[in-house]
Design a protein around this motif. Structure first.
Motif, PDB file in Angstrom:
ATOM      1  N   ALA A 152      -5.321   3.608   3.713  1.00  0.00           N
ATOM      2  CA  ALA A 152      -3.871   3.571   3.493  1.00  0.00           C
ATOM      3  C   ALA A 152      -3.304   4.979   3.303  1.00  0.00           C
ATOM      4  O   ALA A 152      -2.235   5.300   3.829  1.00  0.00           O
ATOM      5  CB  ALA A 152      -3.558   2.711   2.263  1.00  0.00           C
TER       6      ALA A 152
ATOM      7  N   PHE B 197      -5.143  -0.054  -5.899  1.00  0.00           N
ATOM      8  CA  PHE B 197      -6.134  -0.288  -4.841  1.00  0.00           C
ATOM      9  C   PHE B 197      -7.381  -0.924  -5.446  1.00  0.00           C
ATOM     10  O   PHE B 197      -7.729  -0.659  -6.596  1.00  0.00           O
ATOM     11  CB  PHE B 197      -6.504   1.026  -4.148  1.00  0.00           C
TER      12      PHE B 197
ATOM     13  N   ASN C 181       0.811  -1.222   0.000  1.00  0.00           N
ATOM     14  CA  ASN C 181       0.000   0.000   0.000  1.00  0.00           C
ATOM     15  C   ASN C 181       0.840   1.266   0.000  1.00  0.00           C
ATOM     16  O   ASN C 181       0.439   2.285  -0.558  1.00  0.00           O
ATOM     17  CB  ASN C 181      -0.954   0.004   1.190  1.00  0.00           C
TER      18      ASN C 181
END
Length: 232
Positions: free
Chosen positions: A213, A204, A174
């Protein structure tokens, strides 16, 4: 049982109670102080914090319970009345020892990794390959699929990322996705692209995971970031 035996038994029982109160209080204080000292080196452990809190609460209940037994019942309450305290203290003591052992083991592994030249090289290789190949763009990438690409065992990849970089595999991925989003945002045009579409392009797979994140690594929301950089 004669008078002497009754007196001796009563005295011994009272001494055991007070010694127990004092020794457990000392153990608890030493555990808390050691935890405070060690958290300067390692991350906070919520499970250990909860155990120490429970330990403190049970001791605070046990203390007046024992004083009442001493003052009003002359330590004549049956031992069975204290069984629950003994069971809780035993379980919590083992819990503190078990978690403390695990934390110490993790710290030892981390120190060994830091001294290991192979681990350092692997950390550099993993980081370099991630940036060059952009494996993070795959929304379904996981530790197993990534390890296959690196030709390494998943446990080894996980150990290097955890101990050499200080991230979980998810955070490691992430973090790169957030950086990709920032790169894409340099040419962001709100008329042709949405923030979510940029996040999806960065790897994502949902708005929730992206926002979570981004907030974690940037301490601000994506919209705040774009506004700050005059892109929206």
């Amino acid at each position: 049982m004669n008078h002497f035996e009754k007196t001796w038994t009563s005295s011994l029982f009272s001494v055991e109670h007070y010694v127990g109160l004092i020794s457990i209080a000392i153990y608890l204080i030493m555990s808390i102080n050691l935890y405070k000292k060690e958290t300067k080196k390692i991350a906070h452990n919520k499970k250990l914090i909860y155990i120490l809190i429970c330990f403190s609460i049970i001791w605070l209940i046990w203390f007046p319970y024992t004083i009442i037994d001493s003052l009003y019942y002359d330590f004549n309450l049956p031992v069975s009345k204290f069984y629950s305290f003994y069971i809780f203290f035993t379980a919590l003591t083992y819990g503190i020892g078990f978690i403390g052992f695990r934390l110490n083991t993790q710290e030892t592994i981390k120190r060994n990794f830091e001294k290991n030249s192979e681990a350092k090289e692997l950390a550099k290789t993993i980081t370099h390959k991630m940036k060059i190949e952009k494996y993070y763009l795959d929304p379904n990438v996981n530790i197993n699929s990534f390890a296959v690409k690196m030709n390494l065992h998943p446990n080894k990849v996980s150990a290097v990322i955890n101990n050499m970089m200080g991230y979980s595999f998810r955070d490691f991925i992430n973090m790169h996705r957030v950086e990709e989003f920032k790169y894409l945002a340099k040419t962001y045009d709100s008329k042709s692209k949405t923030i979510l579409s940029l996040a999806l392009d960065a790897g994502f797979n949902s708005k929730a995971s992206f926002n979570r994140a981004f907030k974690k690594f940037c301490n601000m929301s994506p919209i705040e970031y774009l506004e700050k950089n005059q892109k929206i």
